[in-house]
Design a protein around this motif. Structure first.
Motif, PDB file in Angstrom:
ATOM      1  N   GLU A 107     -11.570  -6.303  57.426  1.00  0.00           N
ATOM      2  CA  GLU A 107     -11.555  -5.214  56.669  1.00  0.00           C
ATOM      3  C   GLU A 107     -11.000  -5.649  55.411  1.00  0.00           C
ATOM      4  N   ILE A 108     -11.600  -4.732  54.166  1.00  0.00           N
ATOM      5  CA  ILE A 108     -11.227  -5.292  52.806  1.00  0.00           C
ATOM      6  C   ILE A 108     -10.819  -3.958  52.066  1.00  0.00           C
ATOM      7  N   ALA A 109     -10.408  -3.918  50.958  1.00  0.00           N
ATOM      8  CA  ALA A 109     -10.054  -3.196  49.957  1.00  0.00           C
ATOM      9  C   ALA A 109     -10.788  -3.671  48.659  1.00  0.00           C
ATOM     10  N   VAL A 110     -11.826  -2.856  48.190  1.00  0.00           N
ATOM     11  CA  VAL A 110     -12.533  -3.239  47.084  1.00  0.00           C
ATOM     12  C   VAL A 110     -12.215  -2.490  45.745  1.00  0.00           C
ATOM     13  N   LYS A 111     -11.674  -2.827  44.744  1.00  0.00           N
ATOM     14  CA  LYS A 111     -11.325  -2.317  43.374  1.00  0.00           C
ATOM     15  C   LYS A 111     -12.404  -2.643  42.576  1.00  0.00           C
ATOM     16  N   ARG A 112     -13.069  -1.412  42.013  1.00  0.00           N
ATOM     17  CA  ARG A 112     -14.225  -1.442  41.439  1.00  0.00           C
ATOM     18  C   ARG A 112     -13.929  -0.891  39.900  1.00  0.00           C
ATOM     19  N   LEU A 113     -14.203  -1.873  38.851  1.00  0.00           N
ATOM     20  CA  LEU A 113     -13.746  -1.706  37.656  1.00  0.00           C
ATOM     21  C   LEU A 113     -14.584  -0.360  36.892  1.00  0.00           C
ATOM     22  N   SER A 114     -14.158   0.869  36.445  1.00  0.00           N
ATOM     23  CA  SER A 114     -14.735   1.812  36.338  1.00  0.00           C
ATOM     24  C   SER A 114     -15.266   1.729  34.670  1.00  0.00           C
ATOM     25  N   ALA A 115     -16.345   2.261  34.471  1.00  0.00           N
ATOM     26  CA  ALA A 115     -16.976   2.193  32.948  1.00  0.00           C
ATOM     27  C   ALA A 115     -16.061   3.125  32.283  1.00  0.00           C
ATOM     28  N   ARG A 116     -15.438   3.912  32.730  1.00  0.00           N
ATOM     29  CA  ARG A 116     -14.247   4.867  31.933  1.00  0.00           C
ATOM     30  C   ARG A 116     -12.865   4.507  32.014  1.00  0.00           C
ATOM     31  N   SER A 117     -12.739   3.213  32.534  1.00  0.00           N
ATOM     32  CA  SER A 117     -11.443   2.800  32.836  1.00  0.00           C
ATOM     33  C   SER A 117     -10.652   2.142  31.437  1.00  0.00           C
ATOM     34  N   ARG A 118      -9.548   2.360  31.315  1.00  0.00           N
ATOM     35  CA  ARG A 118      -8.759   1.955  29.899  1.00  0.00           C
ATOM     36  C   ARG A 118      -8.584   0.328  30.167  1.00  0.00           C
ATOM     37  N   GLN A 119      -8.580  -0.283  31.543  1.00  0.00           N
ATOM     38  CA  GLN A 119      -8.516  -1.464  31.506  1.00  0.00           C
ATOM     39  C   GLN A 119      -9.951  -2.065  31.530  1.00  0.00           C
ATOM     40  N   GLY A 120     -10.216  -3.366  30.867  1.00  0.00           N
ATOM     41  CA  GLY A 120     -11.727  -3.937  30.899  1.00  0.00           C
ATOM     42  C   GLY A 120     -11.711  -5.128  31.246  1.00  0.00           C
ATOM     43  N   ALA A 121     -12.288  -5.897  30.765  1.00  0.00           N
ATOM     44  CA  ALA A 121     -12.673  -7.377  31.305  1.00  0.00           C
ATOM     45  C   ALA A 121     -11.536  -8.384  30.906  1.00  0.00           C
ATOM     46  N   ALA A 122     -10.676  -8.138  29.871  1.00  0.00           N
ATOM     47  CA  ALA A 122      -9.570  -8.817  29.659  1.00  0.00           C
ATOM     48  C   ALA A 122      -8.614  -8.807  30.824  1.00  0.00           C
ATOM     49  N   GLU A 123      -8.335  -7.534  31.364  1.00  0.00           N
ATOM     50  CA  GLU A 123      -7.334  -7.284  32.467  1.00  0.00           C
ATOM     51  C   GLU A 123      -7.793  -7.588  33.743  1.00  0.00           C
ATOM     52  N   PHE A 124      -9.468  -7.359  34.045  1.00  0.00           N
ATOM     53  CA  PHE A 124      -9.745  -8.134  35.182  1.00  0.00           C
ATOM     54  C   PHE A 124      -9.681  -9.568  35.353  1.00  0.00           C
ATOM     55  N   ARG A 125     -10.005 -10.217  34.141  1.00  0.00           N
ATOM     56  CA  ARG A 125     -10.038 -11.657  34.055  1.00  0.00           C
ATOM     57  C   ARG A 125      -8.209 -12.121  34.496  1.00  0.00           C
ATOM     58  N   ASN A 126      -7.588 -11.197  33.781  1.00  0.00           N
ATOM     59  CA  ASN A 126      -6.034 -11.343  34.039  1.00  0.00           C
ATOM     60  C   ASN A 126      -5.517 -11.505  35.313  1.00  0.00           C
ATOM     61  N   GLU A 127      -6.235 -10.568  36.182  1.00  0.00           N
ATOM     62  CA  GLU A 127      -5.514 -10.288  37.740  1.00  0.00           C
ATOM     63  C   GLU A 127      -6.151 -11.411  38.161  1.00  0.00           C
ATOM     64  N   VAL A 128      -7.474 -11.777  38.157  1.00  0.00           N
ATOM     65  CA  VAL A 128      -8.044 -12.768  38.967  1.00  0.00           C
ATOM     66  C   VAL A 128      -7.116 -14.192  38.866  1.00  0.00           C
ATOM     67  N   GLU A 129      -7.207 -14.460  37.501  1.00  0.00           N
ATOM     68  CA  GLU A 129      -6.525 -15.670  36.997  1.00  0.00           C
ATOM     69  C   GLU A 129      -4.784 -15.804  37.628  1.00  0.00           C
ATOM     70  N   LEU A 130      -4.439 -14.764  37.497  1.00  0.00           N
ATOM     71  CA  LEU A 130      -2.911 -14.788  37.868  1.00  0.00           C
ATOM     72  C   LEU A 130      -2.531 -14.847  39.345  1.00  0.00           C
ATOM     73  N   ILE A 131      -3.269 -13.464  40.245  1.00  0.00           N
ATOM     74  CA  ILE A 131      -2.913 -13.512  41.199  1.00  0.00           C
ATOM     75  C   ILE A 131      -3.077 -14.560  42.278  1.00  0.00           C
ATOM     76  N   ALA A 132      -4.250 -15.343  41.936  1.00  0.00           N
ATOM     77  CA  ALA A 132      -4.637 -16.671  42.682  1.00  0.00           C
ATOM     78  C   ALA A 132      -3.475 -17.428  42.848  1.00  0.00           C
ATOM     79  N   LYS A 133      -2.588 -17.482  41.780  1.00  0.00           N
ATOM     80  CA  LYS A 133      -1.560 -18.433  41.845  1.00  0.00           C
ATOM     81  C   LYS A 133      -0.234 -18.125  42.671  1.00  0.00           C
ATOM     82  N   LEU A 134      -0.457 -16.728  42.972  1.00  0.00           N
ATOM     83  CA  LEU A 134       0.957 -15.949  43.383  1.00  0.00           C
ATOM     84  C   LEU A 134       0.872 -15.496  44.912  1.00  0.00           C
ATOM     85  N   GLN A 135       1.663 -16.205  45.822  1.00  0.00           N
ATOM     86  CA  GLN A 135       1.689 -16.087  47.173  1.00  0.00           C
ATOM     87  C   GLN A 135       3.050 -15.669  47.724  1.00  0.00           C
ATOM     88  N   HIS A 136       3.302 -14.400  48.114  1.00  0.00           N
ATOM     89  CA  HIS A 136       4.510 -13.941  48.686  1.00  0.00           C
ATOM     90  C   HIS A 136       4.180 -12.663  49.590  1.00  0.00           C
TER      91      HIS A 136
END
Length: 434
Positions: A132-161
């Motif tokens: 089972e997975i949960a999928v977050k889908r970036l909305s076209a109306r989202s105030r967050q954009g490509a920068a926030e998407f990339r930030n989350e991918v780059e950052l959370i890959a290094k965090l394990q807790h």
């Protein structure tokens, strides 16, 4: 000379004469056989190595949940060796293909939609292997954009807790930007905490466990991880609950890495965060640090104790913020009135008062006097530690205009209209002090 010529001629005849039948040298050459054996061995080793590299790249792309379907035995040992030789960087987080995610979520069907936040909608999915997975889908109306998407991918890959949500993979294909997380069946804390019926499932021991778990997760981000991280958007909807109601902090789209060990003070000039959880220095000046995260934690702690939201609806009903109400009841020695009535006073008074006290210490106006997360956790779990007296919390920053909440059924507790779960999911950039 003639004799020498005859002798030489005889030698040449002997050299060219065929070998007698039965002589082993007639049919084979030891050097040729060795070359053939080495060639076969090299081919086998090369093909095995090529297969293992393919498996390793497949596992990187599709995640560990599918790895066991294509490797076993010796090849798995080689995969582990490859993993050790090429440690996974932020960009090595599994890249999943869109077709697999569409199949898992039923083409993002409404039946699989779990909710919606500032990033966009979130869907439940089931992969072909049953995970089972949960999928977050970036909305076209989202105030967050490509920068926030990339930030989350780059950052959370290094965090394990254990108190941080686990990111399984990501997808950026066609016009879609997707983050694939572990699925947590109890969803977010706000779905329980601010629902008059569901919050009865949050007994005192459960609430205390949630408070401690969030504190441990924030301590890891601030002090114990390889990257020192300021979350910048800690709130009830960004705390997910697993099947045992253990908390996991999520949504790192606005998180920032700071380089100095002190937790650095950064002035971005841009106000980001969620109304009700922002520290005054963030709301007024765009200044953030680990101490602004501490403020957000304090607000969340007080919400967990009271079962009420420090948002627009509370301000509208009580003409003050939740933290100002908590302060008033504290100095009047009526703290018991602040606690959620659904607890029916079935809680340890000493433990509850300690949490209350720590919450007020976290929401003090001066960031320098707020405790660090290491001190917060120590104060929460220590029975004998003497706590300092809290100072008066700040007047809460007020939005220029507070949208009226939509008409919803009356709550059993106060008769007031229940706020939607997403009211605190909006990042604001325009504010003014009250």
């Amino acid at each position: 000379m003639a004799a020498a010529g005859r002798i030489g001629g005889h030698r040449r005849l002997l050299d060219t004469a065929p070998a007698p039948a039965g002589d082993d040298r007639a049919g084979s050459n030891p050097g040729d056989a060795m070359r053939i054996m080495v060639g076969v061995l090299v081919t086998v080793v090369f093909c095995t190595l090529l297969y293992c590299i393919y498996c390793w790249r497949w596992r990187k792309r599709n995640g560990e949940y599918g790895a066991q379907t294509i490797c076993s035995g010796f090849s798995c040992h080689l995969l582990s060796l490859l993993d050790s030789l090429w440690p996974r960087s932020s960009s090595d987080l599994p890249l999943m293909d869109l077709a697999s995610i569409l199949a898992a979520t039923g083409n993002f069907s409404k039946a699989n939609k779990l909710g919606e936040g500032g990033f966009g909608p979130v869907y439940r999915g089931v992969l072909s292997g049953g995970s089972e997975i949960a999928v977050k889908r970036l909305s076209a109306r989202s105030r967050q954009g490509a920068a926030e998407f990339r930030n989350e991918v780059e950052l959370i890959a290094k965090l394990q807790h254990r108190n941080l949500v686990r990111l399984l993979g990501w997808c950026a294909e066609r016009d879609e930007k997707l983050l694939v997380y572990e699925y947590l069946p109890n969803r977010s804390l706000d779905a329980f905490l601010f629902d008059p019926r569901k919050r009865r499932h949050l007994g005192w021991s459960t609430r205390q466990n949630i408070i401690h778990g969030i504190a441990r997760g924030m301590l890891y981000l601030h002090e114990d991880s390889l990257l020192k991280v300021v979350h910048r958007d800690l709130k009830a909807s960004n705390v997910l609950l697993d099947v045992k109601m253990n908390p996991k902090i999520s949504d790192f789209g606005m998180a920032k890495i700071f380089k100095d060990e002190s937790g650095g003070i950064n002035n971005t000039g841009r106000v980001v965060g969620t109304y009700g959880y922002m520290a005054p220095e963030v709301a007024l000046e765009g200044v953030f640090s680990v101490k602004s995260d501490v403020f957000s934690f304090g607000v969340l702690l007080l919400e967990i104790l009271s079962g009420q939201r420090n948002g627009a609806l509370y301000l509208e009903e009580h003409h003050q913020s939740l933290i100002r109400g908590a302060w008033r009841l504290w100095i009047e020695d009526h703290a018991v009135e602040f606690m959620d009535p659904s607890l029916s006073r079935s809680f340890s008074r000493e433990e509850a008062w300690r949490c209350y006290h720590v919450g007020l210490l976290c929401v003090q106006e001066d960031p320098d006097v707020r405790p660090t997360m290491s001190s917060v956790l120590l104060m929460l779990i220590s029975d004998h530690m003497k706590l300092p007296e809290p100072a008066k919390p700040p007047l809460f920053a007020k939005l220029r205009s507070i949208p009226s909440p939509p008409a919803l059924p009356l709550t059993a507790r106060t008769g007031s209209r229940a706020p939607p779960h997403s009211i605190n999911d909006v990042t604001i950039t325009t504010i003014e002090p009250r």
